[in-house]
Design an enzyme around this catalytic site. Structure first.
Site, short mmCIF file in Angstrom:
data_model
loop_
_atom_site.label_atom_id
_atom_site.label_comp_id
_atom_site.label_asym_id
_atom_site.label_seq_id
_atom_site.Cartn_x
_atom_site.Cartn_y
_atom_site.Cartn_z
N ASP A 33 -12.41 58.38 33.39
CA ASP A 33 -10.95 58.28 33.54
C ASP A 33 -10.22 59.04 32.43
O ASP A 33 -10.71 59.14 31.31
CB ASP A 33 -10.55 56.79 33.54
N HIS A 50 -8.87 67.68 35.94
CA HIS A 50 -10.08 67.42 36.75
C HIS A 50 -11.10 68.53 36.55
O HIS A 50 -12.31 68.29 36.52
CB HIS A 50 -9.70 67.29 38.23
N LEU A 144 -34.12 62.08 36.22
CA LEU A 144 -32.85 61.34 36.28
C LEU A 144 -32.35 61.21 37.71
O LEU A 144 -32.29 62.19 38.45
CB LEU A 144 -31.79 62.08 35.45
C1 IPE Z 1 -10.85 54.91 38.57
O1 IPE Z 1 -9.80 55.54 37.93
C2 IPE Z 1 -11.44 55.80 39.63
C3 IPE Z 1 -12.23 56.94 39.15
C4 IPE Z 1 -12.45 57.25 37.91
C5 IPE Z 1 -12.81 57.76 40.20
P1 IPE Z 1 -8.30 55.37 38.43
O2 IPE Z 1 -7.47 56.23 37.56
O3 IPE Z 1 -8.20 55.60 39.88
O4 IPE Z 1 -8.01 53.82 38.14
P2 IPE Z 1 -6.64 53.07 37.92
O5 IPE Z 1 -5.69 53.49 39.01
O6 IPE Z 1 -6.13 53.43 36.56
O7 IPE Z 1 -6.99 51.61 37.98
C1 IPE Z 2 -9.99 60.16 36.60
O1 IPE Z 2 -8.91 60.68 35.95
C2 IPE Z 2 -10.41 61.00 37.78
C3 IPE Z 2 -10.19 60.36 39.07
C4 IPE Z 2 -9.64 59.21 39.28
C5 IPE Z 2 -10.64 61.09 40.23
P1 IPE Z 2 -7.42 60.36 36.41
O2 IPE Z 2 -7.00 61.40 37.39
O3 IPE Z 2 -7.30 58.97 36.90
O4 IPE Z 2 -6.63 60.55 35.06
P2 IPE Z 2 -5.46 59.62 34.51
O5 IPE Z 2 -5.97 58.22 34.45
O6 IPE Z 2 -4.30 59.78 35.44
O7 IPE Z 2 -5.20 60.17 33.14
MG MG Z 3 -6.93 57.21 35.97
#
Ligand code: IPE
Ligand code: IPE
Ligand code: MG
Length: 255
Positions: A33, A50, A144
């Site tokens: 995240d 990303h 792995l």
């Molecule tokens: C969790 O992150 C999902 C992934 C990392 C794929 P999110 O960014 O979607 O989670 P929330 O919305 O902060 O709970």
């Molecule tokens: C995690 O990073 C990736 C996915 C959920 C696919 P985010 O896109 O949620 O990044 P933040 O949390 O908005 O910074």
């Molecule tokens: Mg996120």
């Protein structure tokens, strides 16, 4: 331990803590995240976050191979992530193909076996085709096990398991009296996988966001404020070293 085939474009981390193989978690799950916030901090589009996150993923897979971790499960796209703008969703769902187009030969050479968990129905063909090709090409590898959680949701998985189990009861393939935790687990996407020993979440949030709700019952959690694009091999090894200090009691008493 030396990584047999170097990954292309891999940036070396500055400091790498000493690592010994003893008590290494066998299965590590990661909620990757913070990509969007990383990009925003730099004045970039969320998609740039990303893209950078993909480089981190390669680096951490390499670290996991080097540490002889048996299984790595990466939360790549949740059932809730469809709520995001269409362009961002498409960008994320193209990443598996981008990753595998470049790195599949490295992954094969390093004996990595690829798998996927989640609901495959709503995923675009380019994502499914890339994943299926990688799954087939790595099916006999013994190193792995790398699982991508794609269109994965813990509640969705549990509901699906209940429905499938109920169908088997109706077909008299299963009796309700036989059902226990072990049998129920066989209906989950993770049927053939051990439960994670360690869960890492980057990006500062202290929540599961619907990840592996059943499987994380006795997993050790490790949270960091570091945003996923900045997560280093040193951070990964630090999580493993801290895991080794934990006393897992499973409701019992320590030895
Ligand atoms: C969790 O992150 C999902 C992934 C990392 C794929 P999110 O960014 O979607 O989670 P929330 O919305 O902060 O709970
Ligand atoms: C995690 O990073 C990736 C996915 C959920 C696919 P985010 O896109 O949620 O990044 P933040 O949390 O908005 O910074
Ligand atoms: Mg996120």
């Amino acid at each position: 331990m030396v990584f047999k085939i170097p990954f292309i474009n891999h940036k070396q981390p500055e400091i790498i803590p000493e690592h010994s193989g003893e008590n290494t978690p066998e299965h590590i799950a990661i909620i990757m995240d913070g990509n969007g916030r990383w990009a925003k901090n730099k004045g970039l589009l969320r998609t740039a976050g990303h893209k950078e996150g993909l480089s981190t993923l390669v680096k951490i897979v390499k670290a996991a191979v080097n540490c002889q971790v048996k299984m790595l499960t990466l939360y790549t796209f949740s059932t809730e992530n469809w709520k995001r703008p269409k362009a961002e969703v498409e960008f994320i769902l193209k990443l598996p193909k981008q990753l595998l187009d470049v790195y599949l030969p490295d992954l094969i050479a390093n004996n990595v076996r690829i798998n996927v968990i989640g609901d495959m129905h709503d995923l675009p063909k380019y994502t499914l085709d890339a994943m299926q090709y990688a799954i087939d090409r790595t099916a006999h590898n013994t190193g792995l096990e790398l699982n991508f959680a794609l269109n994965y949701g813990g509640r969705d998985e549990i509901l699906k398991a209940i429905k499938d189990m109920y169908a088997d009861v109706k077909d008299t393939k299963l009796s309700m009296d036989e059902v226990n935790e072990q049998i129920f687990s066989k209906y989950l996407y993770t049927a053939k996988m051990p439960e994670p020993d360690l869960l890492i979440r980057t990006g500062g949030e202290k929540r599961l966001s619907n990840f592996l709700l059943w499987q994380l019952a006795y997993t050790e959690f490790w949270f960091t404020d570091v945003l996923w694009p900045e997560f280093s091999e040193a951070d990964f090894l630090c999580a493993i070293e801290q895991y080794k200090q934990r006393n897992r009691r499973y409701g019992g008493l320590s030895n």
